[in-house]
Design an enzyme around this catalytic site. Sequence first.
Site, PDB file in Angstrom:
ATOM      1  CG  ASP A   1      -0.199  -0.226   2.533  1.00 36.89           C
ATOM      2  OD1 ASP A   1       1.038  -0.380   2.515  1.00 36.89           O
ATOM      3  OD2 ASP A   1      -0.853  -0.250   3.593  1.00 36.89           O
ATOM      4  CG  HIS A   2       3.458   2.435   2.959  1.00 31.42           C
ATOM      5  ND1 HIS A   2       2.490   1.633   3.498  1.00 31.42           N
ATOM      6  CD2 HIS A   2       3.774   3.325   3.924  1.00 31.42           C
ATOM      7  CE1 HIS A   2       2.241   2.031   4.744  1.00 31.42           C
ATOM      8  NE2 HIS A   2       3.011   3.060   5.022  1.00 31.42           N
TER       9      HIS A   2
ATOM     10  CG  ASP B   1       2.291   1.557   9.235  1.00 34.65           C
ATOM     11  OD1 ASP B   1       2.850   1.908   8.188  1.00 34.65           O
ATOM     12  OD2 ASP B   1       1.544   2.307   9.899  1.00 34.65           O
TER      13      ASP B   1
ATOM     14  NE  ARG C   1       3.162   9.595  12.248  1.00 34.84           N
ATOM     15  CZ  ARG C   1       3.551   8.330  12.245  1.00 34.84           C
ATOM     16  NH1 ARG C   1       4.034   7.801  11.141  1.00 34.84           N
ATOM     17  NH2 ARG C   1       3.478   7.605  13.333  1.00 34.84           N
TER      18      ARG C   1
ATOM     19  CB  SER D   1       7.477   6.114  10.830  1.00 39.68           C
ATOM     20  OG  SER D   1       8.118   4.969  10.388  1.00 39.68           O
TER      21      SER D   1
ATOM     22  NE  ARG E   1       9.606   6.035   8.081  1.00 43.72           N
ATOM     23  CZ  ARG E   1       9.190   7.256   7.711  1.00 43.72           C
ATOM     24  NH1 ARG E   1      10.055   8.226   7.528  1.00 43.72           N
ATOM     25  NH2 ARG E   1       7.920   7.513   7.509  1.00 43.72           N
TER      26      ARG E   1
HETATM   27  C1  MIC Z   1       4.175   6.525   8.202  1.00 41.94           C
HETATM   28  O1  MIC Z   1       2.996   6.854   8.290  1.00 41.94           O
HETATM   29  O2  MIC Z   1       5.113   7.254   8.556  1.00 41.94           O
HETATM   30  C2  MIC Z   1       4.509   5.162   7.654  1.00 41.94           C
HETATM   31  C3  MIC Z   1       5.134   5.343   6.334  1.00 41.94           C
HETATM   32  O3  MIC Z   1       3.322   4.419   7.480  1.00 41.94           O
HETATM   33  C4  MIC Z   1       5.418   4.462   8.660  1.00 41.94           C
HETATM   34  C5  MIC Z   1       5.983   3.195   8.190  1.00 41.94           C
HETATM   35  C6  MIC Z   1       7.129   3.352   7.250  1.00 41.94           C
HETATM   36  O4  MIC Z   1       7.956   4.259   7.424  1.00 41.94           O
HETATM   37  O5  MIC Z   1       7.214   2.551   6.329  1.00 41.94           O
HETATM   38  C7  MIC Z   1       4.793   4.216  10.026  1.00 41.94           C
HETATM   39  O6  MIC Z   1       3.910   4.940  10.416  1.00 41.94           O
HETATM   40  O7  MIC Z   1       5.253   3.333  10.759  1.00 41.94           O
HETATM   41 FE1  SF4 Z   2       0.019   4.917   5.081  1.00 38.75          FE
HETATM   42 FE2  SF4 Z   2       1.370   5.642   7.279  1.00 38.75          FE
HETATM   43 FE3  SF4 Z   2      -0.111   7.403   5.930  1.00 38.75          FE
HETATM   44 FE4  SF4 Z   2      -1.301   5.511   7.271  1.00 38.75          FE
HETATM   45  S1  SF4 Z   2      -0.051   7.138   8.128  1.00 38.75           S
HETATM   46  S2  SF4 Z   2      -1.801   6.161   5.198  1.00 38.75           S
HETATM   47  S3  SF4 Z   2       0.084   3.796   7.009  1.00 38.75           S
HETATM   48  S4  SF4 Z   2       1.715   6.364   5.206  1.00 38.75           S
END
Ligand code: MIC
Ligand code: SF4
Length: 642
Positions: A64-65, A119, A379, A535, A537
């Site tokens: 999905d990313h 995630d 965010r 995140s 990550r």
């Molecule tokens: C995000 O919202 O920052 C992400 C991208 O979903 C991350 C995960 C990632 O960095 O792949 C998260 O929230 O953990």
């Molecule tokens: Fe995707 Fe992270 Fe954004 Fe949710 S907050 S939509 S998991 S990138």
Amino acid sequence: MGRTIAQKIIAAHLVSGEMIPGHEIALRIDQTLTQDATGTMAYLALENIGIPRVKTEKSLAYIDHNTLQCGFENADDHRYIQSVARKYGVYFSRPGNGICHQVHLERFGKPGKTLIGSDSHTPTGGGIGMLAMGAGGMDVAVAMGGGAYHITMPKMYKVNLTGRLSPWVTAKDVSLEILRILSVKGGVGAIIEWGGEGIATLSVPERATITNMGTELGATTSIFPSDEVTRAFLKAQGREADYVPLASDPDAEYDRIIDIDLSALEPLLACPHSPDNVARAADKGDIAVSQVCIGSCTNSSLRDMLRVAAILKGRRIADSVSLSISPGSRQVLTMLAQCGALSDMIAAGARILECACGPCIGMGFSPASAGVSVRTFNRNFEGRSGTKDGQVYLASPETAAASALTGRITDPRTLGDYPDVALPETFVIDDGGVIAPAPEEEAEQLSVDRGPNIKPFPKGEPLPDAISLPISLKVGDNITTDHIMPAGAKVLPYRSNIPKMSDFCFGVCDEAFPARARKLGRSCVVGGSNYGQGSSREHAALVPLYLGVRVVIAKSFARIHAANLINAGILPLTFDDPADYDALAQGDTLMLDGIHGQLSSGHLTAVTTAGKTIRLSYPLTERQIAILKAGGLLNYTKEASL
Ligand code: MIC
Ligand code: SF4
């Protein structure tokens, strides 16, 4: 003494440890999820562990990313994840099927179960009474292998809701209100349980918006009871059999109780660049908007989309605005198409994007220079949109749609009557976007497809007993993982290529960092409070590791990031006296001696080049010390049996 909902689920899954706040506990994990941006690392770790099949009740790999294929890299990662999932017993949710948290809530989450996901917004599952937590990919790999998930036993907070939301005021405004009250650090070390008579007025998608954004509070997770509202949602999804009731005991005790009167709330916004920088939408009406993005795992449910369509119906967006809409799942998109709501969005001038994270993670739709973007996301960290000086405001779908129509930040109450939108009694059910793994007897023969972009894990080295470390970077408070390891269309294709990713490390703070760190060899980073928020990550730990960072000293850490540092073999330490933060400068060298002996006490001393002694600490468990001494979780897991 009675128990909270979270304490009941924890007790039912406790493998070891005592349920005393601050103590380490190990939990049995029923379900796992990964997404593609963290998934490659998680499955590389799973392969390293060396078990033939996952041992969980259900594990899913969502794509999905990284759904923008500008080269072979993302496509290679997806092919790798699909093949590894097939072999190891993991269900594969193909690209276009939807955002992991939305799909998981609709189709797979179950009240009373434990879920960890690579995630940070995995707590979305708390909307149906799951104990759902974000974790680093290595922790998810260990859980898939049947190992326990270790956390610090959290404190319990309760938010009591009374009254009911006024027209045009939404669950997103509840999330923003709790962020206003608690701040992005206010939930650290706690589970937030939502209760009170007001919850009966909130549907599951609304509850999930609230638990999703509990992540922005730094909370371990957030959870709602499982009640008749939950049952109705599961029934509409054809899953009534998954329903179990769950409530806290009347005499359950909480460390903190917060009261929110839903009737008193107004449409709110989070202003740039932090989710807790909250203001009333009504007070920001003089701000012109050039972009509006509706979607993300926070606000992409059918409920949200139908509301947006009803607001846009028969109207046109302002000439100055570009509006994107990304429905959260194929189920949502299908139902929007079937009832005509999609046509209303298109007719109003919306650009319909695929069911994926999209603009939320900077995959396209970056705002113009200094452009104001109103987003229904969770965010708004600096630079996350892909435009460093982009001004991102977080708002409800209602406020976002109203702003798209007027071209200014708009309190949606000015639009007149609130459109009536009812959720259907049954959803369109088609799990064809989820591919089942190969039967166990065939799995052994299957090979895993690995493209040239997939590089091995960086090697963790055992923590030395004495080390002299120059400070390669000093940063301030609330540094997010988006600062440490940015995402977006340019960088995400390299999520499985740590050497390449390292060129972008700390790019938002200091573009010279990667070259400097490489030159120094080993080094340490100094940060302020809530270091590593955001995140899950693990790249924000693995890439600094690759660049030689061995220790991070901060005023305080965000939970998942601290765990990721330890898993990578990097020692996190906090200042005993926060004033010592001021005594350190980039370029200073710290000498740490007798590290091994001091680790069990949780206290360490470091001596600066100028001869000043700095007292540091971190409450490490014996397991974490062993992980650090082994040079990271992978080395440790290979040494210890699961
Ligand atoms: C995000 O919202 O920052 C992400 C991208 O979903 C991350 C995960 C990632 O960095 O792949 C998260 O929230 O953990
Ligand atoms: Fe995707 Fe992270 Fe954004 Fe949710 S907050 S939509 S998991 S990138």
